[in-house]
Design a protein around this motif. Structure first.
Motif, PDB file in Angstrom:
ATOM      1  N   VAL A 161       0.820  -1.220   0.000  1.00  0.00           N
ATOM      2  CA  VAL A 161       0.000   0.000   0.000  1.00  0.00           C
ATOM      3  C   VAL A 161       0.851   1.265   0.000  1.00  0.00           C
ATOM      4  N   ARG A 177       3.219   2.101  -1.941  1.00  0.00           N
ATOM      5  CA  ARG A 177       3.372   2.588  -3.316  1.00  0.00           C
ATOM      6  C   ARG A 177       2.033   2.741  -4.035  1.00  0.00           C
ATOM      7  N   ALA A 178       0.960   2.366  -3.410  1.00  0.00           N
ATOM      8  CA  ALA A 178      -0.350   2.383  -4.080  1.00  0.00           C
ATOM      9  C   ALA A 178      -0.948   3.786  -4.123  1.00  0.00           C
ATOM     10  N   ARG A 179      -1.952   3.948  -5.004  1.00  0.00           N
ATOM     11  CA  ARG A 179      -2.733   5.170  -5.072  1.00  0.00           C
ATOM     12  C   ARG A 179      -4.141   4.879  -4.561  1.00  0.00           C
TER      13      ARG A 179
END
Lengths: 357, 357, 357, 357
Positions: free
Chosen positions: C252, C254-256
């Motif tokens: 998460v 690196r997630a958007r």
């Protein structure tokens, strides 16, 4: 939590029914390095053992405690101490109509209302035998307290109309007679009274007094975990207790403040009190005096007389209890009061002083 | 835990001292959807408010409760309910030598032994004012219980030598007289007795009785969290309580089993009992009868007579207490007994039935 | 509390050391009426039993569980369930210098710092054998959950560089191979990897994945006892776990938001989610999707290579560990992850729904 | 318990919703005599305050903490410390369709499933504002730890693809930039990344690292209350955390024992470790090295893009969130991680050493 545990820093969890494989207790939170042996614990268990005394049930149980964990090379390791007492004399038994009939004065009806069914053998979990685990746990607490100079002692102070006489008080006598009364005359009178009741297929109430000596001032928490509140919880958790008193107890209702207040004074450089109406607790905190607790036990509910009651199916019926039953609860329960008191006080002591004593 | 919380599923945490910014309580675990208002809670707080009655201290405090969280559009949300009562009449005050002298019958010495120092203003945390938060929390529990048909009612049953007469028992009378006694004649006698004591700069003990009606059978846990054990804890956690009795209480010591056992019988298709010596609890579990609890309060320790005591520095001294002090604790404490009872029972009910009632 | 208990409504208390009389657990708070047998529990214990598989230690222990209380006529009674596993193969053994030397990667030094001494036989209380009690307790929780349609399943998802391939995922395969991997190809690769490590007197880390299916929305408490917080506590309490992930876990970072948010939609009249990045938990409360948990286990610290360390006396030394040690922890720990997950979820379920399910 | 309390000896109970009267916390069990002021606590609250930094919401709240009890003459008294932060900027506001529509990535649906309804204003109890109380409580724990030489420090270590570079690590830099990153270059890169995301109406995940220095060996309990288990509970109880790592964390899966084991050696007469892969915890007990924790935060779920979701009435719909929302959680949450860590460690320290430190 589900109610089989007691304590915060020093926690006991008991398990077991009257007629299962055995009974036991896990004590968590005991500081490391306390020397303890099965023999020391057994001394306390023998005091609640039936069969050894005139007015106790003839059931012959070994009630040998076995330490299963938490003790290494004779000392506690700081990890949970598991102890077990096997049920050796459990008969596959005839429990008659106990599975379907509610005994007056017992928890049978409440268990069925709560759980839908119950282990009816010998009272199951609500049997007095459940206290064996508590006594084993209390023995460890008592050792812990002894190490810091605190002693706990309980005895029977009244059976029916017979009350011990302070003038004849002899602590060693309590260990000698079958009724655990520290007054030989009272014990003899109570003995006669109980014999008469047994002939009448009846039972008697009793009172146990417990005294804690040597506890420093400052133990107990000021609001919900007052020393007396935790002791009240501990003592009322023993079956058949219907009243708990601290110090002057119910007598305070008629007392006046000028008499009931214990004056402080300096004694050999330390704060002391001229009287101890408070029973050693002020505002929920120990004041350095002896802690004095009294527990009122109801008469043994299992009596041989015919009693009116109902069945689980909802029909009026008549019940005749058979088997082995003491005519009075106090003598065997006195060590349970002593051990629950020791445990509660050791727990509050550790809450205050930490787990490294 | 550190002792300012009470309960397992329904938990209250009280905070505050007599003379700080205010007092409060956080109630966690209340089911969602219960309608509750500040006005409903205020009714209970007004019963313990000083100043409204003849024998209560003249201190005029508004004691207005404010709900700070957990209620949305008039209903509980399931999240913590925070309530606060501001201390409006705190004087920057002259506390005389209270900072350095131990009042007999109070927790002053214990606090110093425990914490090293204390907030001496008005008794600090050990002040009776701490119970304001308990009453607010109990009001929510009482509403919860009312929703399931359970009522809790407490009154003063004895003051000094004056005891209420069951034949004259009138529940509405308790709300009318200043002493919360449900017997007008006894209230008048007790009033005369207290006036005499006040002239003598003395105080009286008292007894509060609490009755729970409508509780179904099956509430309470069979071992350490017996219904009576939790109630014992709750009631002994109120300052000045020296004895707690369930049902026949200390009278069971002299009782016989054949009389003390309550016979079960079927009444309109339900299990009932012919008597209620047990006070509604058997083996720690409710039996469907009324729960009957009595609390013995010691005489108010703050009396105006000169008393012998010691200073924190370890010197004998003489203390004269000034200020505002009731000559008896029971009348204002009766609502505290009622609210602690309601809270303890609501908690055990939720433990049994879950958080979605 | 002293840390050997887990849970609030459903509570387990474990006890026992690697080389004492045995290990055990007391489960308090299990609702009455649940059918349970020793055989059902044994199935889970056999999954963590050493000796049955290629990469597990050759120690031959029966690890037979015995139910000592709380079950009557095949059903739970609502009272504590005590279970014990005897230590049958304990050798009076030669523990070499383990009493005085601190093994790298183990708790030896911490125990000495905490308790002053320790039961050094086989790791004492910090031995992986302590988890036997947890597995027995978890088996009861799993049965409870099965009754309401909830299943819990754990398997090994990675060993060293070898990770299972979702395309080859076969749940039945996990029960067949010695490494509990649901992918036969990965299991074979991991097996080769471990053989190589063993030749090099080394060990490998591993990852266990656990999936809970069928849990309704609304379980977990919104603040400190979030479902993920309680699961985190449960899984980190297993020795050697160094990371716990829920749903997408560390990914998460690196997630958007636009990708990570799971869209809700109506599916056959019920709320459903199009994706499950959240791993079934939003704001600490179950959302009705599968709960997905991953635990990262460090490599077995007991390796046969010579290691630098110190003695209790404070001297640098070199240690060579002998005995029986798995080269990887995950395969035997997967059932422990599964059982701790089952227990944590059953506890939160009972907190929400009460003790009468 | 109902889940709004955390800790055993040192216990915090938080209360309050985003848009009610205010938020608060009661800290029970803090030892007496600790000097503490509102100013010291405010420093920590200011770090989580919105409005002060580029990427934080423009909502202007004073967030002034007020100590309501438990502190007398500048020092803690040992009684509960109640603190409150009033909600000053609560608008009577237009919450649009939030009352009836479930926001993806939020707890709305779970709350409705659990409680039947919810306080939808600003997220109610599940708002990030709930953590204000935790920060105030943690500030007291941090002061307690500072007194025994223990420091706790958290910072943002990654935002989306941008990770801090150990070579550029500068602890003072974290206090200077808006993103709390101890690396000015990374902070600049992350800032650009966030600006781009905001243009795209999107949000980013982040990672917070927390380091505890100076903790002696021996803290933590060996079984369920391992130091890492309690920290895991504490950190996962912060909203939006999807992974918690101790020491090398998920990297241990690929590690070998020979590398992962930290060798002990004697350093200036004390036991030390050559490496710290374990992150300062072995077998659940501190080993005297730095404790290293990492928390992975998911991207802010409140994004301005249109999202698919459902209504409480069970209909598919499309939601557009308006208002004030940070594009990343870590920078404001880092102080919450720090404070929860401080609190958990102070609690375990008191469990070990008692309430008189």
């Amino acid at each position: 939590m589900a109610g089989s545990s007691f304590g915060k820093q020093l926690v006991m969890t008991t398990w077991g029914e009257s007629h299962g494989a055995g009974l036991g207790v896990v004590v968590d939170g005991c500081p490391a390095g306390l020397p303890i042996s099965e023999e020391e614990i057994q001394v306390y268990l023998d005091r609640r053992k039936p069969g050894g005394r005139d007015f106790a049930t003839p059931r012959q149980e070994a009630d040998r405690v076995r330490i299963l964990s938490g003790v290494f090379e004779g000392k506690t390791t700081g990890t949970p101490i598991s102890m077990m007492i096997e049920n050796t004399s459990q008969r596959s038994g005839d429990y008659g109509n106990l599975a379907t009939t509610y005994r007056p004065g017992h928890a049978d009806y409440g268990f069925d209302a709560k759980y839908g069914f119950r282990d009816y053998r010998g009272g199951g979990r609500s049997s007095g035998r459940e206290t064996a685990g508590r006594v084993a746990a209390g023995a460890i607490a008592a050792k812990l307290l002894a190490n810091i100079g605190v002693t706990v002692e309980a005895y029977v102070s009244a059976i029916g109309p017979v009350t011990i006489d302070p003038e004849r008080f002899d602590p060693e006598e309590a260990a000698k007679n079958a009724l655990c009364m520290p007054d030989a005359v009272a014990a003899a009178e109570a003995s006669d009274y109980l014999k008469k009741l047994m002939e009448e297929q009846d039972s008697s109430g009793s009172e146990v007094t417990c005294i804690v000596r040597g506890l420093p001032a400052g133990i107990g928490e000021p609001v919900f975990d007052k020393l007396d509140a935790v002791l009240g919880h501990a003592i009322f958790s023993i079956g058949a207790v219907k009243a708990v008193q601290i110090g002057d107890g119910t007598d305070v209702v008629r007392a006046r403040g000028s008499k009931n207040n214990d004056s402080f004074y300096m004694k050999e450089g330390a704060v002391a009190k001229k009287t101890n109406h408070a029973g050693g607790i002020l505002g929920g905190i120990s004041d350095g005096s002896d802690i004095v607790i009294r527990a009122s036990f109801k008469p043994t509910p299992s009596i041989f007389r015919e009693q009116e009651t109902v069945t689980a199916a909802g029909e009026d019926t008549v019940l005749s209890i058979r088997g082995r039953h003491d005519p009075v609860i106090g003598p065997r329960a006195s060590v349970v009061v002593e051990m629950m008191t020791a445990f509660a006080i050791a727990d509050l002591y550790l809450c205050d002083r930490g787990s490294r004593i």
